[in-house]
Design a protein around this motif. Structure first.
Motif, short mmCIF file in Angstrom:
data_model
loop_
_atom_site.label_atom_id
_atom_site.label_comp_id
_atom_site.label_asym_id
_atom_site.label_seq_id
_atom_site.Cartn_x
_atom_site.Cartn_y
_atom_site.Cartn_z
N THR A 170 43.15 2.94 88.43
CA THR A 170 42.85 4.37 88.40
C THR A 170 44.14 5.15 88.59
OG1 THR A 170 40.68 3.94 89.38
CG2 THR A 170 41.48 6.19 89.47
N ALA A 171 44.28 6.24 87.83
CA ALA A 171 45.43 7.13 87.98
C ALA A 171 44.96 8.56 87.81
CB ALA A 171 46.50 6.79 86.95
N GLY A 172 45.68 9.48 88.43
CA GLY A 172 45.31 10.89 88.34
C GLY A 172 46.48 11.75 87.94
N VAL A 173 46.21 12.82 87.17
CA VAL A 173 47.24 13.76 86.75
C VAL A 173 46.71 15.18 86.86
CG1 VAL A 173 48.39 12.15 85.18
CG2 VAL A 173 46.51 13.55 84.33
N ALA A 174 47.64 16.13 87.01
CA ALA A 174 47.25 17.54 87.07
C ALA A 174 46.80 18.02 85.70
CB ALA A 174 48.42 18.37 87.57
N ALA A 175 45.78 18.87 85.67
CA ALA A 175 45.25 19.40 84.41
C ALA A 175 44.60 20.75 84.65
CB ALA A 175 44.25 18.42 83.80
N GLU A 176 44.56 21.57 83.60
CA GLU A 176 43.82 22.83 83.65
C GLU A 176 42.39 22.55 83.23
OE1 GLU A 176 45.78 25.67 81.20
OE2 GLU A 176 47.72 25.44 82.21
N VAL A 177 41.50 22.46 84.20
CA VAL A 177 40.11 22.08 83.93
C VAL A 177 39.26 23.34 83.77
CG1 VAL A 177 38.10 20.81 84.76
CG2 VAL A 177 40.41 19.94 85.22
N ILE A 207 31.96 -0.76 75.95
CA ILE A 207 32.42 0.16 77.00
C ILE A 207 33.73 -0.31 77.63
CG2 ILE A 207 31.21 -0.93 78.94
CD1 ILE A 207 31.39 2.86 78.29
N LEU A 208 34.01 -1.62 77.56
CA LEU A 208 35.24 -2.15 78.15
C LEU A 208 36.47 -1.82 77.32
CD1 LEU A 208 34.17 -5.65 79.52
CD2 LEU A 208 34.29 -3.46 80.71
N SER A 209 36.27 -1.39 76.08
CA SER A 209 37.39 -0.92 75.26
C SER A 209 37.74 0.53 75.55
CB SER A 209 37.05 -1.07 73.77
OG SER A 209 36.85 -2.42 73.42
N ASN A 210 36.90 1.17 76.35
CA ASN A 210 37.07 2.59 76.65
C ASN A 210 37.74 2.81 77.99
OD1 ASN A 210 35.67 2.95 74.27
ND2 ASN A 210 34.38 4.58 75.08
N ILE A 211 38.20 4.04 78.14
CA ILE A 211 38.78 4.48 79.41
C ILE A 211 37.92 5.62 79.93
CG2 ILE A 211 40.37 6.18 78.41
CD1 ILE A 211 42.49 5.06 80.35
N LEU A 212 37.64 5.63 81.22
CA LEU A 212 36.80 6.66 81.83
C LEU A 212 37.66 7.85 82.25
CD1 LEU A 212 34.07 7.62 83.06
CD2 LEU A 212 34.71 6.38 85.14
N LEU A 213 37.27 9.05 81.82
CA LEU A 213 37.98 10.27 82.18
C LEU A 213 37.05 11.16 83.00
CD1 LEU A 213 38.73 9.61 78.87
CD2 LEU A 213 40.53 11.21 79.52
N LYS A 214 37.53 11.60 84.16
CA LYS A 214 36.78 12.51 85.02
C LYS A 214 37.64 13.74 85.30
CE LYS A 214 34.28 8.85 87.53
NZ LYS A 214 34.06 8.24 88.88
N ALA A 215 37.13 14.91 84.94
CA ALA A 215 37.88 16.15 85.12
C ALA A 215 37.18 17.01 86.18
CB ALA A 215 37.96 16.91 83.81
N ALA A 216 37.95 17.41 87.21
CA ALA A 216 37.40 18.25 88.27
C ALA A 216 38.54 18.73 89.16
CB ALA A 216 36.37 17.49 89.11
N LEU A 239 42.73 15.39 86.31
CA LEU A 239 42.07 14.45 85.42
C LEU A 239 42.30 13.05 85.98
CD1 LEU A 239 40.63 13.68 82.74
CD2 LEU A 239 42.92 13.54 81.70
N THR A 240 41.23 12.34 86.25
CA THR A 240 41.31 10.97 86.75
C THR A 240 40.95 10.02 85.62
OG1 THR A 240 40.67 11.68 88.98
CG2 THR A 240 40.47 9.34 88.47
N LEU A 241 41.79 9.02 85.41
CA LEU A 241 41.59 8.04 84.35
C LEU A 241 41.35 6.68 84.98
CD1 LEU A 241 44.38 9.93 83.59
CD2 LEU A 241 43.73 9.04 81.35
N GLN A 242 40.44 5.91 84.39
CA GLN A 242 40.07 4.61 84.97
C GLN A 242 39.83 3.60 83.86
OE1 GLN A 242 37.23 4.93 88.18
NE2 GLN A 242 36.28 2.99 87.62
N ALA A 243 40.37 2.40 84.03
CA ALA A 243 40.19 1.30 83.07
C ALA A 243 39.83 0.03 83.81
CB ALA A 243 41.46 1.09 82.25
N THR A 244 39.09 -0.85 83.13
CA THR A 244 38.71 -2.11 83.76
C THR A 244 38.49 -3.20 82.71
OG1 THR A 244 37.14 -3.19 85.28
CG2 THR A 244 36.24 -1.60 83.73
N ASP A 245 38.68 -4.45 83.13
CA ASP A 245 38.31 -5.59 82.28
C ASP A 245 37.28 -6.47 83.00
OD1 ASP A 245 39.76 -6.80 84.27
OD2 ASP A 245 41.25 -7.72 82.96
#
Length: 371
Positions: free
Chosen positions: A54-61, A29-38, A42-48
């Motif tokens: 965490t970063a967020g960008v505009a998206a058509e959800v 799971i640590l090789s993955n990035i978490l994506l949350k759309a709402a 779109l919010t993206l999250q990574a951790t070690d």
């Protein structure tokens, strides 16, 4: 989860978060990035597990949801898509894979459940304050070169951020040292920072923070004795702190240096670099000979030969010969943003103090070498 967004909007946060993801890990799971759309984002999250971004960008959800995807794979897909394109992502009902489309390209990427993704940001952070991002960036840039890479002294593997008393009141202070050189930068204490504990921000988090602070506006800082969080707009960086006691660095700062030379910073940096050309890679020692009105820099190497250069210096004390590591001197001079630099010395074996003549917010200490 189903959404569409601009390729360029996705690529920028992916490139930043991909640096945090561990390339070799036994925890999938640590090789993955978490994506949350709402709600159109779109919010993206990574951790070690030591740091989380965490970063967020505009998206058509079209359909909100969350999923985790391999960070490297998703980054490569976005990077290889044509400029100006759009990328769509749609997860299947079971959340086991996501179809990524852009133009005529289609990828099916294996996913992992978002519930398994660790959350580093949980927990109370009782101390909070805001300050200009440029101010914090300056403090970090002026000190991070002196962070130790010696793992045995782990408490030196970061920047010590604390509020320290000075002759003219308290200062928000950043300190880094590796035992050979020390850098201390300070700024006015932001409102809310007065009671903060002294903390050590790890080297990896410092590197990410420098990139994040390359902006205008303020950065919101929240911390506890165990964690720290930096937030600018849609970007949030959370990091564990180094659990250790920072040494009493004030004991290293010399107080009685009575021999002072004022030099042109850029000319000194260039001259030191030139004479170091023939120095051995192991030592890189350059001899500095200070005399009234001048300083001579020289290197004698049994393998490579000799080099000698002189330059003007505002120096009126007794003659002094002292040696410095050329690489360390170059990094110190490079951290300064000024025309003139003041070098104050006691003798050939004592710590040397390097400051900007008209700015007391930055102080640098360099240990001499035998020459």
């Amino acid at each position: 989860m189903k959404l569409t967004l601009d390729r360029a909007a996705l690529l920028k946060p992916l490139a930043a978060l991909n640096r945090i993801v561990e390339k070799r890990t036994t925890i999938p799971i640590l090789s993955n990035i978490l994506l949350k759309a709402a709600d159109g984002r779109l919010t993206l999250q990574a951790t070690d597990l030591d740091m989380e971004a965490t970063a967020g960008v505009a998206a058509e959800v079209e359909m909100p949801g969350a999923i985790t995807l391999p960070s490297a794979t998703l980054h490569d897909i976005a990077r290889k898509m044509p400029d100006g394109g759009r990328i769509s992502m749609e997860a299947n009902a079971d959340g086991t894979h996501v179809v990524v489309k852009s133009g005529r390209s289609r990828f099916t990427v294996i996913a992992l459940p978002p519930g398994d993704f660790p959350d580093l940001s949980a927990g109370e952070m009782p101390h909070s304050f805001s300050m200009p991002a440029k101010t914090l960036a300056r403090m970090i840039e002026q000190t991070r070169f002196a962070i130790s890479t010696e793992e045995t002294r782990y408490y030196l593997n970061g920047i010590y951020l604390h509020v320290a008393d000075g002759e003219d009141g308290p200062w928000l202070t950043a300190v880094a040292t590796d035992g050979h050189r020390l850098a201390r930068a300070r700024a006015a204490v932001p409102e809310g920072a007065a009671g903060m504990p002294g903390i050590i921000v790890p080297r990896k988090a410092v590197g990410e923070l420098v990139r994040m602070l390359d902006t205008t506006g303020d950065v919101a800082v929240s911390l506890s004795p165990a964690k720290i969080r930096f937030a600018i707009g849609d970007e949030v960086l959370t990091s564990k702190l180094i659990d250790g006691t920072y040494p009493d660095y004030l004991r290293v700062i010399p107080q009685g240096n009575d021999k002072r030379a004022t030099l042109d910073r850029e000319a000194m940096a260039q001259a030191t670099d030139r004479v170091a050309t023939v120095s051995s890679e192991r030592g890189r020692a350059v001899k500095f000979e200070f005399e009234t009105g001048r300083v001579a820099m020289s290197v004698t190497s049994p393998e490579s030969g000799e080099a000698h250069e002189e330059m003007e210096a505002d120096y009126e004390a007794a003659p002094l010969t002292i040696g410095f590591n050329a690489k360390y001197m170059a990094e110190i001079l490079g951290s300064l943003d000024c025309d003139k630099v003041a070098v104050t010395m006691a003798d050939a074996g004592s710590p040397t103090l390097i400051v900007t003549p008209d700015d007391d917010s930055l102080l640098l200490v360099l240990m001499p070498m035998r020459v």
